[in-house]
Design a protein around this motif. Structure first.
Motif, short mmCIF file in Angstrom:
data_model
loop_
_atom_site.label_atom_id
_atom_site.label_comp_id
_atom_site.label_asym_id
_atom_site.label_seq_id
_atom_site.Cartn_x
_atom_site.Cartn_y
_atom_site.Cartn_z
N GLU A 32 0.84 -1.21 0.00
CA GLU A 32 0.00 0.00 0.00
C GLU A 32 0.88 1.25 0.00
OE1 GLU A 32 -3.59 0.03 0.10
OE2 GLU A 32 -3.31 -2.08 -0.34
N GLN A 34 3.98 1.45 -1.07
CA GLN A 34 4.70 1.55 -2.34
C GLN A 34 3.86 2.28 -3.37
OE1 GLN A 34 5.77 -2.52 -3.19
NE2 GLN A 34 7.76 -2.29 -2.21
N ALA A 35 2.55 2.16 -3.28
CA ALA A 35 1.65 2.85 -4.21
C ALA A 35 1.75 4.37 -4.06
CB ALA A 35 0.21 2.40 -4.00
N GLN A 36 2.29 4.83 -2.94
CA GLN A 36 2.38 6.27 -2.71
C GLN A 36 3.73 6.86 -3.07
OE1 GLN A 36 0.87 6.24 1.43
NE2 GLN A 36 -0.66 7.60 0.56
N ARG A 39 5.57 8.81 -8.75
CA ARG A 39 5.91 8.17 -10.02
C ARG A 39 7.05 8.86 -10.74
NH1 ARG A 39 4.51 4.36 -7.74
NH2 ARG A 39 2.51 3.36 -7.98
N GLN A 94 -0.32 9.90 -5.91
CA GLN A 94 -1.39 8.90 -5.84
C GLN A 94 -2.66 9.47 -6.46
OE1 GLN A 94 -2.40 7.48 -1.91
NE2 GLN A 94 -3.79 5.94 -2.70
N ILE A 99 -3.94 6.13 -8.46
CA ILE A 99 -3.46 4.87 -7.89
C ILE A 99 -4.31 4.50 -6.67
CG2 ILE A 99 -1.49 3.72 -6.83
CD1 ILE A 99 0.26 5.80 -8.39
N ALA A 101 -4.96 2.70 -3.26
CA ALA A 101 -4.26 2.19 -2.07
C ALA A 101 -5.00 2.69 -0.85
CB ALA A 101 -2.81 2.64 -2.04
#
Length: 140
Positions: A32, A34-36, A39, A94, A99, A101
């Motif tokens: 979770e 890692q989704a933040q 990018r 995010q 994304i 999460a």
């Protein structure tokens, strides 16, 4: 800096939440978090894992310091507020990248979450007496 009983309770609560979140970084919520990772940073799984682990260690450290290192609570409150500012790009990423999460599975939920970061910053500063300290310092 003297703080009220309510401020102290809220400081310990925030410290407990930070410690729990940090443990989540290292264990059961690693994916979770890692989704933040923004990018625009390198997108390799190894790099993302390092970022998540490092921020988890920082959160545990800040959380425990908030709870137990009372004599330095003003400085810790300032450090925590800075930490919240530094991780805010992850929240923005995010949102802008859509994304999912932490149950934030719509743009509306991700956008609403962005407004909670200033609340955390103020909570860290207020509960530690750092807000009063900074305001008084500014007047001097």
């Amino acid at each position: 800096m003297k703080t009220s009983l309510f401020q102290n309770i809220m400081r310990v609560l925030l410290g407990s939440m930070m410690t729990f979140a940090g443990i989540g970084h290292l264990t059961f919520q690693r994916g979770e978090f890692q989704a933040q990772v923004p990018r625009w940073l390198p997108n390799s799984p190894e790099f993302m894992d390092i970022i998540v682990l490092a921020s988890g260690i920082m959160e545990i450290s800040l959380g425990l310091c908030l709870i137990f290192w009372v004599s330095k609570k003003v400085k810790i409150g300032i450090f925590l507020a800075i930490f919240y500012v530094l991780i805010f790009p992850g929240n923005i990423s995010q949102y802008t990248n859509g994304i999912d999460a932490f149950g934030l599975d719509t743009d509306q939920k991700r956008l609403i979450r962005l407004f909670f970061q200033p609340v955390l910053i103020l909570w860290a500063l207020w509960s530690t007496g750092a807000l009063k300290y900074l305001l008084n310092k500014r007047k001097s």
